[in-house]
Design a protein around this motif. Structure first.
Motif, PDB file in Angstrom:
ATOM      1  N   ILE A 148       0.847  -1.190   0.000  1.00 17.01           N
ATOM      2  CA  ILE A 148       0.000   0.000   0.000  1.00 17.01           C
ATOM      3  C   ILE A 148       0.881   1.237   0.000  1.00 17.01           C
ATOM      4  O   ILE A 148       1.717   1.410   0.878  1.00 17.01           O
ATOM      5  N   LEU A 149       0.685   2.094  -1.005  1.00 16.60           N
ATOM      6  CA  LEU A 149       1.445   3.343  -1.096  1.00 16.60           C
ATOM      7  C   LEU A 149       0.674   4.460  -0.405  1.00 16.60           C
ATOM      8  O   LEU A 149      -0.521   4.631  -0.637  1.00 16.60           O
ATOM      9  N   LEU A 150       1.356   5.195   0.434  1.00 17.45           N
ATOM     10  CA  LEU A 150       0.771   6.342   1.122  1.00 17.45           C
ATOM     11  C   LEU A 150       1.469   7.612   0.664  1.00 17.45           C
ATOM     12  O   LEU A 150       2.676   7.617   0.468  1.00 17.45           O
ATOM     13  N   ASP A 151       0.704   8.674   0.505  1.00 24.51           N
ATOM     14  CA  ASP A 151       1.331   9.940   0.133  1.00 24.51           C
ATOM     15  C   ASP A 151       1.961  10.562   1.378  1.00 24.51           C
ATOM     16  O   ASP A 151       1.530  10.291   2.494  1.00 24.51           O
ATOM     17  N   PRO A 152       2.999  11.366   1.207  1.00 25.93           N
ATOM     18  CA  PRO A 152       3.692  11.946   2.361  1.00 25.93           C
ATOM     19  C   PRO A 152       2.987  13.153   2.976  1.00 25.93           C
ATOM     20  O   PRO A 152       3.427  13.656   4.001  1.00 25.93           O
ATOM     21  N   VAL A 153       1.902  13.607   2.389  1.00 27.44           N
ATOM     22  CA  VAL A 153       1.254  14.814   2.888  1.00 27.44           C
ATOM     23  C   VAL A 153       0.117  14.489   3.848  1.00 27.44           C
ATOM     24  O   VAL A 153       0.097  14.974   4.966  1.00 27.44           O
ATOM     25  N   TYR A 154      -0.822  13.658   3.447  1.00 20.23           N
ATOM     26  CA  TYR A 154      -1.990  13.384   4.284  1.00 20.23           C
ATOM     27  C   TYR A 154      -1.974  11.962   4.852  1.00 20.23           C
ATOM     28  O   TYR A 154      -1.859  11.774   6.058  1.00 20.23           O
ATOM     29  N   SER A 155      -2.117  10.968   3.982  1.00 24.40           N
ATOM     30  CA  SER A 155      -2.221   9.588   4.464  1.00 24.40           C
ATOM     31  C   SER A 155      -0.957   9.147   5.195  1.00 24.40           C
ATOM     32  O   SER A 155      -1.035   8.427   6.199  1.00 24.40           O
ATOM     33  N   GLY A 156       0.196   9.566   4.714  1.00 20.52           N
ATOM     34  CA  GLY A 156       1.449   9.195   5.371  1.00 20.52           C
ATOM     35  C   GLY A 156       1.543   9.762   6.778  1.00 20.52           C
ATOM     36  O   GLY A 156       1.924   9.074   7.727  1.00 20.52           O
ATOM     37  N   LYS A 157       1.185  11.034   6.934  1.00 20.40           N
ATOM     38  CA  LYS A 157       1.210  11.657   8.267  1.00 20.40           C
ATOM     39  C   LYS A 157       0.172  11.008   9.183  1.00 20.40           C
ATOM     40  O   LYS A 157       0.418  10.799  10.368  1.00 20.40           O
TER      41      LYS A 157
END
Length: 79
Positions: free
Chosen positions: A15-24
């Motif tokens: 699962i790839l998470l973006d570093p702006v919203y989902s990652g945080k």
């Protein structure tokens, strides 16, 4: 640290998470799970992935050193 968490989640689950919203958000959830587990005792937890994968490309230079070379070249091909 957040980019390393994003990398580890991708490696473990695909699962790839973006570093702006989902990652945080994932970092915050993992912090609660690791350090404040009692707050969640007896509760259900739902994590909603909100997308935003294009944010990964903004962090390309920071993510590449965290990834094996073959994976980095597939995720961030040079155009």
């Amino acid at each position: 640290e957040e980019l390393a968490v994003i990398r580890d989640i991708a490696a473990d689950s695909g699962i790839l998470l973006d570093p702006v919203y989902s990652g945080k958000a994932a970092c915050g959830l993992l912090d609660i799970l690791n350090n404040k587990e009692s707050e969640l005792q007896g509760r259900s937890v739902l994590f909603i992935h909100t997308g935003g994968l294009y944010g990964l490309y903004d962090k390309e230079d920071e993510l590449q050193p965290l990834m094996p070379k073959d994976q980095a070249s597939r995720l961030f091909p040079k155009l």
